[in-house]
Design a protein around this motif. Structure first.
Motif, mmCIF file in Angstrom:
data_model
loop_
_atom_site.group_PDB
_atom_site.id
_atom_site.type_symbol
_atom_site.label_atom_id
_atom_site.label_comp_id
_atom_site.label_asym_id
_atom_site.label_seq_id
_atom_site.Cartn_x
_atom_site.Cartn_y
_atom_site.Cartn_z
ATOM 1 N N CYS A 134 6.498 6.572 -0.499
ATOM 2 C CA CYS A 134 5.125 6.926 -0.867
ATOM 3 C C CYS A 134 4.369 5.704 -1.385
ATOM 4 C CB CYS A 134 5.127 8.034 -1.920
ATOM 5 S SG CYS A 134 5.634 9.651 -1.291
ATOM 6 N N ARG A 135 5.046 4.849 -2.134
ATOM 7 C CA ARG A 135 4.378 3.658 -2.662
ATOM 8 C C ARG A 135 4.187 2.581 -1.599
ATOM 9 N NH1 ARG A 135 6.308 6.349 -6.788
ATOM 10 N NH2 ARG A 135 5.310 6.153 -8.841
ATOM 11 N N LEU A 136 5.091 2.510 -0.639
ATOM 12 C CA LEU A 136 4.885 1.594 0.478
ATOM 13 C C LEU A 136 3.668 2.008 1.301
ATOM 14 C CD1 LEU A 136 8.580 1.018 1.598
ATOM 15 C CD2 LEU A 136 6.958 -0.794 1.019
ATOM 16 N N VAL A 137 3.542 3.302 1.550
ATOM 17 C CA VAL A 137 2.377 3.801 2.288
ATOM 18 C C VAL A 137 1.111 3.600 1.463
ATOM 19 C CG1 VAL A 137 1.293 5.865 3.270
ATOM 20 C CG2 VAL A 137 3.733 5.450 3.627
ATOM 21 N N GLY A 138 1.191 3.846 0.156
ATOM 22 C CA GLY A 138 0.025 3.642 -0.707
ATOM 23 C C GLY A 138 -0.434 2.199 -0.709
ATOM 24 N N LEU A 139 0.520 1.257 -0.749
ATOM 25 C CA LEU A 139 0.159 -0.161 -0.719
ATOM 26 C C LEU A 139 -0.414 -0.540 0.643
ATOM 27 C CD1 LEU A 139 0.072 -2.887 -2.096
ATOM 28 C CD2 LEU A 139 2.444 -3.273 -1.389
ATOM 29 N N LEU A 140 0.140 0.006 1.710
ATOM 30 C CA LEU A 140 -0.407 -0.242 3.046
ATOM 31 C C LEU A 140 -1.867 0.185 3.120
ATOM 32 C CD1 LEU A 140 -0.051 -0.965 6.088
ATOM 33 C CD2 LEU A 140 0.652 1.419 6.428
ATOM 34 N N VAL A 141 -2.168 1.360 2.601
ATOM 35 C CA VAL A 141 -3.549 1.854 2.584
ATOM 36 C C VAL A 141 -4.448 0.904 1.795
ATOM 37 C CG1 VAL A 141 -5.054 3.715 1.775
ATOM 38 C CG2 VAL A 141 -2.889 4.268 2.900
ATOM 39 N N ALA A 142 -3.968 0.467 0.623
ATOM 40 C CA ALA A 142 -4.762 -0.438 -0.215
ATOM 41 C C ALA A 142 -5.062 -1.749 0.505
ATOM 42 C CB ALA A 142 -4.032 -0.703 -1.529
ATOM 43 N N LEU A 143 -4.070 -2.286 1.211
ATOM 44 C CA LEU A 143 -4.259 -3.551 1.916
ATOM 45 C C LEU A 143 -5.184 -3.392 3.113
ATOM 46 C CD1 LEU A 143 -0.550 -4.788 1.800
ATOM 47 C CD2 LEU A 143 -2.481 -5.823 0.592
ATOM 48 N N LEU A 144 -5.015 -2.306 3.878
ATOM 49 C CA LEU A 144 -5.855 -2.096 5.056
ATOM 50 C C LEU A 144 -7.301 -1.800 4.677
ATOM 51 C CD1 LEU A 144 -3.498 -0.030 7.400
ATOM 52 C CD2 LEU A 144 -4.124 -2.432 7.574
ATOM 53 N N ARG A 145 -7.503 -1.175 3.537
ATOM 54 C CA ARG A 145 -8.871 -0.891 3.089
ATOM 55 C C ARG A 145 -9.492 -2.060 2.334
ATOM 56 N NH1 ARG A 145 -8.961 5.389 1.116
ATOM 57 N NH2 ARG A 145 -10.975 4.708 0.306
ATOM 58 N N GLY A 146 -8.711 -3.085 2.089
ATOM 59 C CA GLY A 146 -9.240 -4.298 1.496
ATOM 60 C C GLY A 146 -9.500 -4.227 0.014
ATOM 61 N N VAL A 147 -8.852 -3.307 -0.711
ATOM 62 C CA VAL A 147 -9.095 -3.221 -2.158
ATOM 63 C C VAL A 147 -8.319 -4.283 -2.915
ATOM 64 C CG1 VAL A 147 -9.617 -0.758 -2.040
ATOM 65 C CG2 VAL A 147 -7.272 -1.490 -2.511
ATOM 66 N N VAL A 148 -7.264 -4.868 -2.284
ATOM 67 C CA VAL A 148 -6.547 -6.016 -2.850
ATOM 68 C C VAL A 148 -6.284 -7.006 -1.726
ATOM 69 C CG1 VAL A 148 -5.432 -4.834 -4.780
ATOM 70 C CG2 VAL A 148 -4.326 -4.846 -2.542
ATOM 71 N N ASP A 149 -6.092 -8.283 -2.093
ATOM 72 C CA ASP A 149 -5.805 -9.325 -1.115
ATOM 73 C C ASP A 149 -4.343 -9.267 -0.678
ATOM 74 O OD1 ASP A 149 -8.396 -10.222 -1.396
ATOM 75 O OD2 ASP A 149 -7.862 -11.658 -2.969
ATOM 76 N N GLU A 150 -4.073 -9.880 0.479
ATOM 77 C CA GLU A 150 -2.699 -9.923 0.982
ATOM 78 C C GLU A 150 -1.770 -10.683 0.045
ATOM 79 O OE1 GLU A 150 -2.363 -11.372 4.913
ATOM 80 O OE2 GLU A 150 -3.159 -9.547 5.856
ATOM 81 N N GLU A 151 -2.325 -11.599 -0.764
ATOM 82 C CA GLU A 151 -1.503 -12.359 -1.695
ATOM 83 C C GLU A 151 -0.828 -11.450 -2.712
ATOM 84 O OE1 GLU A 151 -1.864 -16.359 -4.532
ATOM 85 O OE2 GLU A 151 -3.617 -15.557 -3.481
#
Length: 677
Positions: free
Chosen positions: A308-325
């Motif tokens: 669930c947290r891997l999917v949540g982080l994927l969503v955050a990265l794809l939506r651009g709310v945090v940088d890839e760094e």
């Protein structure tokens, strides 16, 4: 586990013959065999297929397996009538190997997550939400998407999705012999693999009734012939590669970075299928329907909350709310802070299947439902595979229906997505961006000098108020005396796991590897580095030891080494907290920076530990479950056994005392060691 228990009740119903009716069982996605909650299946999640192994009653006379399955499925349907749940038996096989365990013997497992496309709509996307959703035609697993040419912006999104998922997986890297941690890890796994091969050879020619001696003789002859053959050269690429596992401590609320279970493989994270739902059915037309992405994740073992947290982080990265760094930050084992990933709702999670490749060769049967014809026995029957495929469609339809239960808002936005974004993602993103900023500063200090000295907002030591409150003066005096004596005890390897240390035994400032420390602790190697060989704070000793009482009547060596310090420290507790039950034990730390951890054992008569900081230092705050607390001459209580806590970076001379009573020390008071004299 509840579903498995219901299944066992049905399987053992109306048992009249005298057989072993021990209802113990193990299953692919269970945690009873490992006996750790961290591998427990996520609440509210189901399964596409899994294997359950148990000693169940034999078939009745003249009863076929198909008849038994039909009878038990009807009983399960009756048992679950009225419940929002369903259990289906696909097949039954006899396992001749009694040592087989469905939980621990799988070679890898696959988890799946069905996510509405609404969750992935990027803020900067050039088209409307409705057009974005309808840009993806359906495709099933293994089929590939060949039904429609994507528009350039959709292709860019799918490419970004793939690259982002790859960022979160483990990878094979070049092996560097100069890296001691990598070398020791490779050696550890080579020994483990060699042991497994030896065991496999031993069992290779075993049969149910005994050992086939002829085959063993034949095998010996083969070995003699093999010995005459020249050794084959192994390619350099195979020798110089290493599977770079990662620490997934930030993807579960129940694990710390130093714990071995956090060190995991995530082999694949991929877009498995695109599913379109129309009404209550899954269809292939996407004019005005809800679109769902099915993600697949494969690895050696999945932790509670990890997917669930891997999917949540994927969503955050794809939506651009945090940088890839941020990916570097969340996986960095040396970063001494917790960086929790945002959990996606468990509604879309279900177990895919577990693979038993090694045991399939031993048993000569297929143990997971798939169309393999290597052996006739097992779950590769066409009927079983068809039933699993139909079950998968029903499972997807049920999850999709649950996702859209709350409906859409006036703008066509999925209500479940909007609520999750407002209540989980956006608050998390604010903290994550601050965390990433701190991480960048920490990296700068790690590779380019002291972080605190580079931070212009932090005061310098010259401006620090060095006055010591009266109640602390005696203890601080004895602490400094113990340090100056050169007798400060070294820290045990297991205790070192939760400490961040810069080893300077060779005259160089280098970060100690957590992997090295972990393997040293696992090997029960009590070899310790000197407490005076680290660059923590402003020189001197660095480490942790205990005084007072230990469980089992043992007395720490610190009692004899520093009796004046021990007595003064126990007296200080009475002054700080006169109404507190006196503790049996004190942990004494100097220039020790702790990783996020919980204390081992359980409090006996004390639910709270007491801690205070002493000395001339800046920084070094205690963090308890993300809340930062200044403890310099300010004593606080916290639950060290249940609350995750760690130490912020510091500069200067930092002591800390922690009073507690571990399990096994009930009724013992450390102060009583001195009242009798």
């Amino acid at each position: 586990d509840d579903a498995a228990s219901i299944l066992m009740d049905v399987l053992f119903r109306n048992v009249t013959h005298s057989i072993n009716t021990d209802r113990k069982f193990n299953r692919s996605f269970g945690n009873d065999s490992r006996s750790v909650d961290i591998t427990r299946q996520d609440n509210g999640s189901g399964a596409l297929s899994e294997l359950i192994c148990s000693k169940i009653p034999p078939l009745n006379r003249n009863e076929t397996v198909e008849e038994w399955i039909e009878t038990k499925n009807q009983e399960l349907k009756q048992r679950l009538r009225g419940d929002d749940a369903e259990i289906l038996i696909f097949g039954r096989v006899d396992m001749e190997h009694a040592k087989f365990n469905a939980e621990v013997d799988n070679t890898h497992c696959r988890m799946e997550y069905l996510l509405p496309v609404d969750f992935l709509y990027p803020n900067e996307f050039a088209v409307s939400r409705s057009k974005f959703k309808n840009s993806f035609p359906s495709f099933s697993s293994g089929q590939g998407d060949q039904t429609k040419k994507h528009e350039p912006n959709v292709l860019n999104f799918l490419f970004k999705e793939k690259k982002t998922m790859q960022l979160l997986t483990t990878s094979i890297v070049d092996f560097d012999p100069a890296d001691k941690a990598s070398a020791q890890e490779k050696e550890f796994h080579s020994i483990k693999q060699k042991r497994y091969k030896q065991q496999s050879k031993k069992n290779q020619y075993e049969v149910v009734q005994g050992i086939n001696k002829e085959k063993i003789i034949e095998r010996k002859d083969e070995n003699k012939d093999d010995a005459k053959k020249p050794n084959k050269t192994v390619s350099a690429s195979r020798i110089k590669k290493l599977l770079q596992r990662r620490r997934f401590h930030n993807f579960t609320p129940r694990l710390m970075v130093h714990e071995y279970m956090a060190f995991r493989r995530l082999d694949r994270f991929y877009h498995r299928a695109t599913i379109i739902r129309q009404g209550d059915t899954i269809c292939s037309n996407n004019d005005t329907n809800e679109i769902f992405f099915c993600f697949g994740l494969t690895g050696d073992l999945f932790l509670n909350g990890q997917v669930c947290r891997l999917v949540g982080l994927l969503v955050a990265l794809l939506r651009g709310v945090v940088d890839e760094e941020f990916v570097d930050c969340i996986f960095d084992e040396d970063y001494p802070d917790l960086v929790p990933a945002p959990p996606a709702p468990s509604l879309g999670l279900y177990m895919g299947e577990a693979s038993y490749v090694n045991w399939e060769g031993k048993c000569k049967m297929i143990l997971s439902p798939r169309p393999k014809k290597n052996w006739k026995q097992g779950f590769n029957d066409e009927k079983v595979i068809t039933q699993v495929q139909m079950w998968e469609k029903d499972l997807h339809s049920s999850i999709a229906k649950a996702w859209i239960k709350q409906g859409l808002d006036d703008g066509g936005r999925l209500t479940a997505e909007r609520i999750w974004t407002e209540e989980v993602l956006e608050p998390w993103a604010i903290k994550a961006r601050e965390q990433l900023k701190h991480y960048k500063q920490w990296k700068l200090g790690r590779y380019g000098g002291d972080l605190i000295s580079r931070n212009i907002t932090s005061p310098c030591l010259d401006s620090l108020d060095t006055r010591v409150p009266d109640m602390y003066q005696a203890v601080l005096h004895y602490l400094r005396k113990a340090d100056a004596s050169g007798m400060w005890p070294s820290t045990t390897p297991k205790r070192s796991l939760i400490m961040v240390s810069n080893n300077a035994e060779n005259g160089e400032k280098a970060s100690a590897s957590l992997s090295m420390a972990q393997m040293k602790a696992r090997s029960n190697n009590d070899e310790r580095s000197s407490a005076y060989s680290f660059y923590q704070g402003q020189g001197g000793a660095s480490g942790s030891f205990s005084v007072g009482d230990f469980p089992g009547g043992q007395k720490p060596k610190g009692n004899e080494l520093f009796p004046e310090l021990t007595k003064a420290a126990f007296e200080l507790e009475l002054v700080l907290m006169p109404n507190r039950e006196p503790s049996s034990t004190i942990a004494i730390n100097r220039n020790a920076q702790f990783r996020p951890h919980t204390d081992s054992g359980a409090g006996a008569g004390q639910n709270l530990s007491l801690i205070v900081g002493l000395g001339d230092y800046i920084g070094g705050d205690l963090v308890v479950e993300g809340v930062q607390k200044d403890i310099r001459y300010k004593a606080i209580e916290f639950n060290g056994w249940t609350q995750r806590h760690w130490t912020r970076l510091f500069r200067g001379e930092r002591f800390s005392l922690v009073w507690f009573t571990p399990k096994g020390c009930e009724g013992l008071r450390g102060i009583n060691l001195f009242r009798s004299t």
